[in-house]
Design an enzyme around this catalytic site. Sequence first.
Site, PDB file in Angstrom:
ATOM      1  CG  HIS A 177      -1.918  -1.056   1.295  1.00 52.03           C
ATOM      2  ND1 HIS A 177      -2.828  -1.285   0.285  1.00 52.03           N
ATOM      3  CD2 HIS A 177      -2.159  -1.997   2.250  1.00 52.03           C
ATOM      4  CE1 HIS A 177      -3.585  -2.332   0.627  1.00 52.03           C
ATOM      5  NE2 HIS A 177      -3.206  -2.782   1.795  1.00 52.03           N
ATOM      6  CG  ASP A 208      -2.810  -8.544   1.061  1.00 52.65           C
ATOM      7  OD1 ASP A 208      -2.041  -8.819   1.995  1.00 52.65           O
ATOM      8  OD2 ASP A 208      -3.823  -7.827   1.207  1.00 52.65           O
ATOM      9  CG  HIS A 213      -6.423  -5.413   2.236  1.00 53.29           C
ATOM     10  ND1 HIS A 213      -5.876  -6.356   3.082  1.00 53.29           N
ATOM     11  CD2 HIS A 213      -7.521  -4.931   2.853  1.00 53.29           C
ATOM     12  CE1 HIS A 213      -6.617  -6.427   4.184  1.00 53.29           C
ATOM     13  NE2 HIS A 213      -7.633  -5.581   4.066  1.00 53.29           N
ATOM     14  CG  ASP A 263      -4.866 -10.029   3.893  1.00 52.85           C
ATOM     15  OD1 ASP A 263      -4.701 -10.536   2.762  1.00 52.85           O
ATOM     16  OD2 ASP A 263      -4.551  -8.859   4.158  1.00 52.85           O
TER      17      ASP A 263
HETATM   18 ZN   LIG Z   1      -4.007  -7.286   3.097  1.00 58.06          ZN
END
Ligand SMILES: [Zn+2]
Length: 350
Positions: A131, A168, A170, A255
């Site tokens: 990120h 991931d 996200h 995750d």
């Molecule tokens: Zn994540």
Amino acid sequence: MTLRVGIARDERFLEHKTGHFHPEHPKRLEAIYRMVDRHFKDRYFTDRLISIPPGPATLEQMERIHSPAYIKRILKTAEQRITSLAPDTPISADSYLVAWLAAGACVKGIDSLMDLDCDAFFALVRPPGHHALPDRASGFCLFNNIAIAAQYALDQHQLRRILVIDWDIHHGNGINDIFYDSKEVLYFSTHDPMLFPYSGALEETGGDNALGYTVNVPIPRELTDADMIFLYREILHPLIKGYQPQLIMVAAGFDAHTDDPIGRSRLTEAAFQGITRLLMTLRHLSGNPPLFFSLEGGYNQRALADSVQAVLKELIEGPTASPELSPSETVLDLVAQVQSIHAPYGVFHD
Ligand SMILES: [Zn+2]
């Protein structure tokens, strides 16, 4: 065929303190390191699991991705016991050093792959990176480990085509944005669009100079392991054949595991093992490029350690037989949508 796998691990990665109740806690890595000590200590593994000690990245390597002003700001946090870089990203006095070392571990991993010291490499590091933007920390990330390592591979090893896969849960908005207008790094992400950072729509396919070189696939929460492996097979087969990557990097967050307290998906470690198996098989389509993994998210310690173990086992013990996949209607529709959106760009090869 089995692979010699390099891993970067270091007790110093535990020194980045985020507070007792923060999900991105040092205990995540402790669980992984314990698993490695328990499961990979036999003599069989000692030749195949190679320790690659991390060293710090150079300022020049960091500045290829992050702005000098941002780097200065991060370095100044050493003066404070606690700094909040973003509402969800608290750091401690030593965090700047740990984050710098995490990026350096990834750079060193690239060298070890290019020097043929190992065939695959896994950076077992924190803080995560996907990120992080050139001038902003967010989502528990300070420096963009994968982006720094990919840029280093382009600069130092003269690579021209790097495939970055982000599983991931996200969206890795940092990697996405940094290479959005570049054909040298093809970014493919699957993510839950209802979770932070809420970006990565199917239609986000790359900048004007690199249309089709970003493949964003928002996934529904009900996908099963078999669906996920099917989705990756249908996308990666034409992508690896068409793009011919010289290096395959994975932003390996776990995750999307069903037991994860932040992700809302249903996958088990078998999905990550299955995708790793695919990478080991499909890379033949592109002259067997090396495989690079770097740890991103994953917040249930047991699920995280089990998932990393599944990936390492698959790499070291060789591809196990693929189970028969019977994809759901949902995933068949999704694959058709991705193919139709990307058809005009010609990056996928049929
Ligand atoms: Zn994540």
